[in-house]
Design an enzyme around this catalytic site. Structure first.
Site, short mmCIF file in Angstrom:
data_model
loop_
_atom_site.label_atom_id
_atom_site.label_comp_id
_atom_site.label_asym_id
_atom_site.label_seq_id
_atom_site.Cartn_x
_atom_site.Cartn_y
_atom_site.Cartn_z
N GLY A 162 0.77 -1.28 0.03
CA GLY A 162 0.21 0.05 -0.15
C GLY A 162 0.69 1.07 0.02
N ALA A 163 0.50 2.02 -1.02
CA ALA A 163 1.13 3.57 -1.00
C ALA A 163 0.31 4.65 -0.64
CB ALA A 163 1.65 3.59 -2.39
N GLY A 164 -0.63 4.34 0.09
CA GLY A 164 -1.46 5.59 0.66
C GLY A 164 -0.55 6.28 1.69
N ALA A 184 -0.65 5.99 5.22
CA ALA A 184 0.16 4.97 6.21
C ALA A 184 1.30 4.23 5.52
CB ALA A 184 -0.90 3.87 6.58
N GLY A 185 1.28 3.63 4.25
CA GLY A 185 2.26 3.07 3.57
C GLY A 185 3.57 3.92 3.31
N PHE A 191 -13.95 20.46 13.52
CA PHE A 191 -14.57 19.35 13.02
C PHE A 191 -15.30 18.66 14.13
CE2 PHE A 191 -13.17 16.62 9.20
CZ PHE A 191 -12.99 17.63 8.38
N GLN A 226 -18.47 3.22 9.75
CA GLN A 226 -19.11 4.73 9.84
C GLN A 226 -19.84 5.16 8.41
OE1 GLN A 226 -16.15 8.19 9.88
NE2 GLN A 226 -17.06 8.13 11.99
N HIS A 278 -21.08 8.47 6.70
CA HIS A 278 -20.83 9.88 7.02
C HIS A 278 -22.28 10.81 6.94
CE1 HIS A 278 -19.28 13.71 6.03
NE2 HIS A 278 -18.01 13.30 6.47
N LEU A 317 -18.56 12.16 -1.33
CA LEU A 317 -18.35 12.68 -0.01
C LEU A 317 -18.55 14.36 -0.13
CD1 LEU A 317 -17.81 12.38 2.98
CD2 LEU A 317 -15.26 13.36 2.29
N GLU A 346 -16.91 17.11 6.05
CA GLU A 346 -17.27 17.67 7.27
C GLU A 346 -16.77 19.06 7.40
OE1 GLU A 346 -17.48 14.71 10.29
OE2 GLU A 346 -16.50 16.21 11.70
N ARG A 356 -20.20 11.78 14.20
CA ARG A 356 -20.67 11.37 12.89
C ARG A 356 -21.79 10.57 13.02
NH1 ARG A 356 -15.15 10.82 8.99
NH2 ARG A 356 -15.08 13.38 9.02
N HIS A 361 -18.58 5.25 4.81
CA HIS A 361 -17.60 6.12 4.52
C HIS A 361 -16.31 5.48 5.06
CE1 HIS A 361 -15.13 9.69 4.48
NE2 HIS A 361 -15.05 9.72 5.64
N GLU A 394 -6.06 2.50 7.82
CA GLU A 394 -7.35 2.04 7.76
C GLU A 394 -7.72 0.68 7.85
OE1 GLU A 394 -10.13 4.28 5.27
OE2 GLU A 394 -11.89 3.10 5.70
N ARG A 440 -15.25 6.88 14.59
CA ARG A 440 -14.23 7.92 14.27
C ARG A 440 -14.46 9.24 14.33
NH1 ARG A 440 -11.49 10.11 10.00
NH2 ARG A 440 -12.94 9.08 8.31
N SER A 499 -8.16 10.09 10.98
CA SER A 499 -7.83 9.17 10.28
C SER A 499 -6.54 9.60 9.84
CB SER A 499 -8.95 8.56 9.10
OG SER A 499 -8.04 7.68 8.31
N LEU A 500 -6.50 10.52 8.99
CA LEU A 500 -5.27 10.91 8.40
C LEU A 500 -4.06 10.94 9.63
CD1 LEU A 500 -6.00 13.78 5.86
CD2 LEU A 500 -5.85 11.33 5.61
C1 LIG Z 1 -13.64 10.79 0.07
C2 LIG Z 1 -13.07 10.87 1.67
C3 LIG Z 1 -12.62 11.84 2.23
C4 LIG Z 1 -11.88 11.56 3.39
N1 LIG Z 1 -11.40 12.64 4.30
C5 LIG Z 1 -10.59 12.54 5.17
C6 LIG Z 1 -10.22 13.56 5.99
O1 LIG Z 1 -10.50 14.94 5.41
N2 LIG Z 1 -9.48 13.51 7.09
C7 LIG Z 1 -9.43 12.37 7.66
O2 LIG Z 1 -8.50 12.27 8.45
N3 LIG Z 1 -9.66 11.21 7.02
C8 LIG Z 1 -10.41 11.25 5.90
N4 LIG Z 1 -10.81 10.16 5.06
C9 LIG Z 1 -10.29 8.92 5.52
C10 LIG Z 1 -8.86 8.84 5.28
O3 LIG Z 1 -8.60 9.39 3.98
C11 LIG Z 1 -8.36 7.13 4.88
O4 LIG Z 1 -8.79 6.41 6.00
C12 LIG Z 1 -6.95 7.31 4.85
O5 LIG Z 1 -6.62 8.09 3.89
C13 LIG Z 1 -6.58 5.69 4.55
O6 LIG Z 1 -5.24 5.64 4.16
P1 LIG Z 1 -4.41 4.36 4.08
O7 LIG Z 1 -2.83 4.64 3.81
O8 LIG Z 1 -4.75 3.59 5.28
O9 LIG Z 1 -5.13 3.71 2.80
P2 LIG Z 1 -5.04 4.14 1.22
O10 LIG Z 1 -4.88 5.52 1.02
O11 LIG Z 1 -6.70 3.57 0.96
O12 LIG Z 1 -4.16 3.12 0.42
C14 LIG Z 1 -4.34 1.83 0.39
C15 LIG Z 1 -3.19 1.44 -0.50
O13 LIG Z 1 -3.22 0.07 -0.69
C16 LIG Z 1 -3.00 -0.29 -1.79
N5 LIG Z 1 -3.51 -1.90 -2.11
C17 LIG Z 1 -4.55 -2.23 -1.93
N6 LIG Z 1 -4.90 -3.40 -1.93
C18 LIG Z 1 -3.76 -3.90 -2.49
C19 LIG Z 1 -3.12 -5.34 -3.27
N7 LIG Z 1 -3.96 -6.43 -3.12
N8 LIG Z 1 -2.05 -5.14 -3.77
C20 LIG Z 1 -1.48 -4.10 -3.87
N9 LIG Z 1 -1.47 -2.98 -3.34
C21 LIG Z 1 -3.03 -2.59 -2.69
C22 LIG Z 1 -3.42 0.39 -2.90
O14 LIG Z 1 -2.98 0.50 -4.28
C23 LIG Z 1 -3.23 1.75 -2.13
O15 LIG Z 1 -2.04 2.16 -2.41
C24 LIG Z 1 -11.48 10.20 4.06
C25 LIG Z 1 -12.01 9.35 3.22
C26 LIG Z 1 -12.60 9.35 1.85
C27 LIG Z 1 -12.97 8.23 1.34
#
Ligand SMILES: Cc1cc2nc3c(=O)[nH]c(=O)nc-3n(C[C@H](O)[C@H](O)[C@H](O)COP(=O)(O)OP(=O)(O)OC[C@H]3O[C@@H](n4cnc5c(N)ncnc54)[C@H](O)[C@@H]3O)c2cc1C
Length: 560
Positions: free
Chosen positions: A10-12, A14-15, A114, A227, A229, A239, A242, A273, A337, A361, A372, A377-378
């Site tokens: 995962g490259a979000g 957290a990753g 918030f 959750q 929203h 979305l 908030e 929420r 959400h 997440e 939450r 979450s960020l």
């Molecule tokens: C529309 C929206 C708005 C939001 N706004 C807010 C906000 O303002 N403030 C806040 O705190 N939170 C907010 N949240 C929640 C928050 O954004 C997320 O919970 C958080 O960004 C998740 O980050 P993450 O790094 O855990 O996962 P993600 O950012 O979802 O990244 C997951 C990664 O895993 C990889 N992956 C998944 N499965 C596989 C697989 N099988 N093989 C290889 N790679 C895989 C994907 O490619 C991706 O890179 C929001 C959420 C949404 C949906």
């Protein structure tokens, strides 16, 4: 041969935060992502990130208490303490890395209010906070020398002698399966929003990593905590952050009343929420809705303010409904959400399998409990992404060699080939939609024994249909058809754990609101639910419970 010290799935946020920490500590680190890193769902976060900065009179205890109250006292308080204490540093660090946070008139980092918090402590970049953070972390990690497997899809975890030693991953560009060996794996694979329809989450949020850890034997904790929203755009489910209510928007019913006065006189639109979503649903169910929605009214904020602080929301409203927020109220309704539940970890991100960590997440540390708070979450992603990597760095030093086995690869090749070889059968999208629509029906804003059992019955039916799903594209080049089939299997595992969590918890707490058991029951249910995959058990599921860690905040009645 692909070998690393630490492999991150995962490259979000957290990753990538974990990646920066690992590389900075001299490790050979790689991330695997099924999409280009900046297309991860973190990119969609709009509103902001919480931190109690002391230079403006805030303190970590205030943030911790709001988080614990928001969680309906289900969060583990030791974990919340860690998050609140490290929040300030984490946000300042992001700013130093290059995130251009929006500033106030005085030149200091600006904040917005918030939900569930009396203090405005949410730091933000307009309404594109997630995108700004993600781009900076991606740039920093590349600069430091991170290896990226972009558009690779992880299908399995390698577990040897009870320890995690890497993954099997499918290179989507050429259809080849490979073993990627590692001394430690950090799961940072995001949420599972698409197990429900509609959802605010991206189509890629299919709970893959949650299912991978579950199948490897790690318990999933509090999965029933989904959750909803309060403000998703009518018809589309997109979305509207908030941040709108944080900046002063009202919620109105069909009589033009600010109905939150009845439900949360103190916090109004900025209650938690779960509370706001239930209030909206009550108005709609009792006939004071507007075609199944309520109104979000920003008109009094003025066009300039809306465009400057909430520009992205205005764009969405105009583009999808043709409504100019400065002129008219926008119809919104509660929508799925976020999942508070996930892979059970300790405060260092470690799961019950040595060498396997989880953050973001997909993980449940647990800091969000039964509900939450927005913008937590960020914060969770960066605090626990960093901590998991710090811990993994130490663990890796004690591991002498990488995995030697190629057996998992052989088995996975056979499994994928068998899916491709199936005769023409059920359509993937249809099965996926049936399951997700039924999940929303059964495990919604309201739920009861009957609705949860209905979801279970439907899931049994989905499981029967799974082996008949056919993959029409037999090719090797970007076979998204095959990827959808693999994702659907992960989604079914997620749905199963969610349903069993919901069947087990016999009370109403936070997001788990049961109309047939409307009270919180601390005596019997101040507990986490743990769902294990267990092939010896009926339905392959075993459910246990574990105590909630209370440090200094005894549970009290939750009012807003
Ligand atoms: C529309 C929206 C708005 C939001 N706004 C807010 C906000 O303002 N403030 C806040 O705190 N939170 C907010 N949240 C929640 C928050 O954004 C997320 O919970 C958080 O960004 C998740 O980050 P993450 O790094 O855990 O996962 P993600 O950012 O979802 O990244 C997951 C990664 O895993 C990889 N992956 C998944 N499965 C596989 C697989 N099988 N093989 C290889 N790679 C895989 C994907 O490619 C991706 O890179 C929001 C959420 C949404 C949906």
């Amino acid at each position: 041969m692909f070998e690393h010290d630490i492999l991150i799935v995962g490259a979000g946020l957290a990753g990538l935060r974990a990646a920066v920490e690992g590389v900075k500590n001299g490790m050979n680190v790689a991330v695997v992502s099924k999409v280009h890193p900046v297309r991860s769902h973190s990119n969609a976060a709009q509103g902001g990130i919480n931190a109690p900065l002391t230079d403006r009179g805030d303190d970590w205890e205030g943030h911790a208490y709001d988080t614990i109250k928001g969680s309906d006292f289900l969060a583990d308080q030791d974990a919340v303490e860690v998050m609140s204490r490290e929040a300030g540093d984490a946000v300042i660090e992001l700013e130093r890395m290059g995130v251009i946070f929006t500033r106030g008139e005085d030149g200091k980092l600006g904040t917005r209010a918030f939900g569930g918090q009396k203090v405005a402590r949410t730091f933000f970049v307009g309404a594109i906070t997630g995108s700004a953070l993600l781009h900076v972390l991606y740039e920093q990690s590349l600069k430091l020398g991170l290896n990226v497997y972009e558009e690779w899809f992880v299908t399995k975890l390698i577990i040897e002698d009870g320890e995690c030693r890497g993954v099997i991953a499918y290179d989507m560009k050429n259809g080849e399966l490979h073993t990627i060996k590692a001394k430690a794996v950090i799961m940072a694979s995001g949420g599972n929003g698409r197990v429900f329809e509609p959802s605010t989450q991206a189509l890629i949020c299919t709970g893959d990593g949650i299912a991978l850890a579950y199948k490897a034997g790690v318990p999933l904790m509090d999965m029933e905590m989904i959750q909803y929203h309060p403000t998703t755009l009518a018809r589309t489910g997109i979305l509207l952050s908030e941040a709108a209510r944080g900046e002063g928007a009202y919620l109105l019913n069909s009589n033009g009343e600010r109905f939150m006065e009845k439900y949360a006189p103190d916090y109004m639109e900025l209650a938690s929420r779960d509370v706001v979503s239930r209030s909206e649903q009550t108005e709609i169910d009792e006939g004071r809705g507007i075609n199944g929605n309520v109104h979000l009214d920003l008109r009094h904020l003025g066009r300039d303010f809306i465009e400057k602080r909430l520009g992205y929301l205005q764009e969405v409203s105009l583009e999808f409904l043709g409504i100019d927020m400065a002129e008219n109220p926008v119809p919104v309704r509660p929508g799925m959400h976020y999942i508070m539940g996930g892979i059970k970890t300790d405060i260092n991100g470690l799961t019950e399998i040595p060498g396997l960590y989880a953050a973001g997440e997909c993980a449940n540390v647990s800091v969000h409990g039964a509900n939450r708070l927005g913008a937590n979450s960020l914060l969770d992603t960066v605090v626990f992404g960093r901590r998991s990597a710090q811990h993994a760095v130490e663990y890796v030093k004690s591991v002498s060699s990488n995995s030697k086995s190629e057996n998992d690869l052989k088995l996975e090749k056979e499994r994928l080939q068998a899916i491709l070889d199936r005769p023409k059968g059920e359509n993937i999208a249809k099965v996926r939609e049936d399951m997700a629509v039924n999940m929303t029906k059964g495990i919604g804003v309201w739920r009861d024994q009957k609705s949860i059992e209905g979801a279970l019955e439907n899931l049994k039916n989905t499981k029967k249909r799974l082996p008949n799903i056919s993959v029409e594209d037999k090719g090797k080049f970007f076979n998204t058809n095959l990827i959808f089939a693999l994702e659907l299997e992960f989604m079914v595992d997620n749905a199963e754990a969610i349903i069993h969590g919901a069947i087990t918890r016999k009370e109403s707490r936070g997001a788990n609101y049961r109309t047939d058991m409307p009270d919180r029951d601390d005596e019997n249910w101040l507990k986490h639910t743990l769902v294990y995959y267990d092939s010896n058990n009926e339905n392959n599921v075993r459910v246990e419970t574990s105590p909630v860690t209370i440090t200094k905040w005894e549970p009290v009645k939750r009012v807003y």
